[in-house]
Design a protein around this motif. Structure first.
Motif, mmCIF file in Angstrom:
data_model
loop_
_atom_site.group_PDB
_atom_site.id
_atom_site.type_symbol
_atom_site.label_atom_id
_atom_site.label_comp_id
_atom_site.label_asym_id
_atom_site.label_seq_id
_atom_site.Cartn_x
_atom_site.Cartn_y
_atom_site.Cartn_z
ATOM 1 N N GLU A 127 0.866 -136.046 -3.562
ATOM 2 C CA GLU A 127 0.384 -135.033 -4.502
ATOM 3 C C GLU A 127 -1.126 -135.168 -4.672
ATOM 4 N N GLY A 128 -1.790 -134.045 -4.737
ATOM 5 C CA GLY A 128 -3.247 -134.036 -4.827
ATOM 6 C C GLY A 128 -3.927 -133.822 -3.496
ATOM 7 N N ARG A 129 -3.183 -133.981 -2.399
ATOM 8 C CA ARG A 129 -3.735 -133.691 -1.090
ATOM 9 C C ARG A 129 -3.722 -132.175 -0.858
ATOM 10 N N GLU A 130 -4.338 -131.752 0.219
ATOM 11 C CA GLU A 130 -4.292 -130.349 0.611
ATOM 12 C C GLU A 130 -2.840 -129.935 0.842
ATOM 13 N N PRO A 131 -2.403 -128.797 0.312
ATOM 14 C CA PRO A 131 -1.008 -128.378 0.500
ATOM 15 C C PRO A 131 -0.650 -128.244 1.982
ATOM 16 N N PHE A 132 0.624 -128.429 2.270
ATOM 17 C CA PHE A 132 1.085 -128.346 3.653
ATOM 18 C C PHE A 132 1.376 -126.901 4.033
ATOM 19 N N VAL A 151 8.969 -131.271 -2.106
ATOM 20 C CA VAL A 151 7.995 -130.639 -1.209
ATOM 21 C C VAL A 151 7.412 -129.374 -1.831
ATOM 22 N N LEU A 152 8.116 -128.772 -2.773
ATOM 23 C CA LEU A 152 7.536 -127.621 -3.466
ATOM 24 C C LEU A 152 6.240 -127.998 -4.184
ATOM 25 N N LYS A 153 6.158 -129.238 -4.636
ATOM 26 C CA LYS A 153 4.952 -129.709 -5.311
ATOM 27 C C LYS A 153 3.791 -129.877 -4.338
ATOM 28 N N LEU A 154 4.102 -129.895 -3.047
ATOM 29 C CA LEU A 154 3.097 -130.130 -2.009
ATOM 30 C C LEU A 154 2.827 -128.869 -1.199
ATOM 31 N N SER A 155 3.292 -127.729 -1.721
ATOM 32 C CA SER A 155 3.232 -126.475 -0.987
ATOM 33 C C SER A 155 2.296 -125.477 -1.643
ATOM 34 N N LYS A 156 2.135 -124.351 -0.974
ATOM 35 C CA LYS A 156 1.337 -123.238 -1.477
ATOM 36 C C LYS A 156 2.037 -121.942 -1.082
ATOM 37 N N GLN A 197 10.937 -119.504 -6.396
ATOM 38 C CA GLN A 197 9.760 -119.776 -5.569
ATOM 39 C C GLN A 197 10.029 -119.737 -4.075
ATOM 40 N N LEU A 198 11.284 -119.546 -3.681
ATOM 41 C CA LEU A 198 11.627 -119.646 -2.267
ATOM 42 C C LEU A 198 12.424 -118.436 -1.796
ATOM 43 N N ASP A 199 11.993 -117.877 -0.692
ATOM 44 C CA ASP A 199 12.713 -116.798 -0.021
ATOM 45 C C ASP A 199 13.354 -117.427 1.215
ATOM 46 N N SER A 200 14.681 -117.463 1.284
ATOM 47 C CA SER A 200 15.360 -118.310 2.262
ATOM 48 C C SER A 200 16.416 -117.568 3.063
ATOM 49 N N THR A 201 16.684 -118.105 4.233
ATOM 50 C CA THR A 201 17.837 -117.707 5.026
ATOM 51 C C THR A 201 18.333 -118.959 5.750
ATOM 52 N N ALA A 202 19.438 -118.804 6.484
ATOM 53 C CA ALA A 202 19.967 -119.900 7.293
ATOM 54 C C ALA A 202 20.543 -119.306 8.565
ATOM 55 N N PHE A 203 20.510 -120.093 9.632
ATOM 56 C CA PHE A 203 21.095 -119.605 10.885
ATOM 57 C C PHE A 203 21.844 -120.733 11.571
ATOM 58 N N GLN A 204 22.957 -120.349 12.205
ATOM 59 C CA GLN A 204 23.794 -121.304 12.910
ATOM 60 C C GLN A 204 23.284 -121.466 14.345
ATOM 61 N N PHE A 214 20.100 -124.392 10.782
ATOM 62 C CA PHE A 214 18.872 -124.637 10.045
ATOM 63 C C PHE A 214 18.797 -123.741 8.812
ATOM 64 N N VAL A 215 18.106 -124.218 7.801
ATOM 65 C CA VAL A 215 17.631 -123.374 6.690
ATOM 66 C C VAL A 215 16.165 -123.105 6.935
ATOM 67 N N LEU A 216 15.754 -121.862 6.735
ATOM 68 C CA LEU A 216 14.361 -121.461 6.830
ATOM 69 C C LEU A 216 13.958 -120.844 5.488
ATOM 70 N N ALA A 217 12.901 -121.359 4.898
ATOM 71 C CA ALA A 217 12.459 -120.870 3.589
ATOM 72 C C ALA A 217 10.936 -120.724 3.582
ATOM 73 N N VAL A 218 10.459 -119.736 2.832
ATOM 74 C CA VAL A 218 9.024 -119.519 2.661
ATOM 75 C C VAL A 218 8.713 -119.539 1.165
ATOM 76 N N VAL A 219 7.671 -120.261 0.817
ATOM 77 C CA VAL A 219 7.259 -120.324 -0.586
ATOM 78 C C VAL A 219 6.573 -119.004 -0.962
ATOM 79 N N THR A 220 7.053 -118.402 -2.023
ATOM 80 C CA THR A 220 6.522 -117.097 -2.448
ATOM 81 C C THR A 220 5.506 -117.247 -3.568
#
Length: 220
Positions: A127-132, A151-156, A197-204, A214-220
């Motif tokens: 925490e405090g580093r540049e977001p991933f 990881v939400l705390k480390l995101s943008k 905070q997350l827009d998500s989907t999953a694919f087999q 996998f789950v795929l999510a994007v921070v909104t």
């Protein structure tokens, strides 16, 4: 021919057609095997997918939870620009040692920071580093919901999160399962359901690694 045999042969066809042979990456898998690491690396097609995700995001700052022998780490590191960086978290010191040697062998060591210890202990130190820009979670599945929260705390806005092994041969459907991995995966999906905070989907997926997803999510 069994389903798994077919999946493996199709994977090999994809590799032959789309992923040029790379003896160095093959040596990484050989080194992992010789070190008696679990054979749970991503496949070559999945490694290339990770690499393309990093390229599509034009990511400069990547986080990985679960290094193992560094196979997936190296795929991602190879996609980074000159000033790009991967931070990878690994619980097992032996795995981290093997991964570090593999990174040196493949010429990406200067782009990777390996942090050893339980990820739930080491994540707060970031925490405090540049977001991933891009985050790949491939560790103990029982902690997946906790990893998402951390990881939400480390995101943008726009950070992409990819979580591996979320289907487990369909066992995630067993709501009565006492398997901690399945319980953790299901709890993660409950967390993602309508997350603010997350827009998500999953694919087999099927392939040389069997039936998973996998789950795929994007921070909104």
């Amino acid at each position: 021919m069994s389903n798994l045999d077919t999946w493996k042969q199709v994977d090999q066809y994809f590799i032959d057609q789309l992923i040029p042979a790379d003896p160095v990456m093959e040596n990484v898998l050989k080194a992992n095997e010789e070190a008696e690491l679990p054979s749970i690396d991503v496949s070559a097609t999945q490694g290339k997918m990770l690499q393309l995700f990093v390229k599509m995001k034009a990511a400069k700052n990547v986080l990985e939870i679960g290094t193992l022998g560094g196979y997936s780490t190296i795929w991602m590191a190879k996609a980074l620009p000159e000033n790009g960086h991967v931070t990878t978290l690994e619980f097992n010191p032996k795995h981290a040692e093997v991964a570090t040697r593999n990174m040196e062998m493949t010429g990406v060591r200067d782009k990777v920071e390996v942090i050893v210890g339980p990820a739930l202990d080491t994540l707060p130190t970031l925490e405090g580093r540049e977001p991933f820009d891009f985050i790949f979670i491939d560790a103990d599945k029982n902690n997946n919901p906790h990893y998402i929260k951390e990881v939400l705390k480390l995101s943008k806005h726009g950070t992409t999160i990819l979580v591996d092994n979320v289907v487990r041969d369909g066992r995630l459907l067993d709501s009565e399962s006492k398997d901690k991995s399945i319980m953790g995966i299901r709890e993660m999906f409950d967390l993602l359901n309508n997350h603010p905070q997350l827009d998500s989907t999953a694919f087999q997926t099927v392939g040389s690694k069997g039936y998973d997803g996998f789950v795929l999510a994007v921070v909104t």
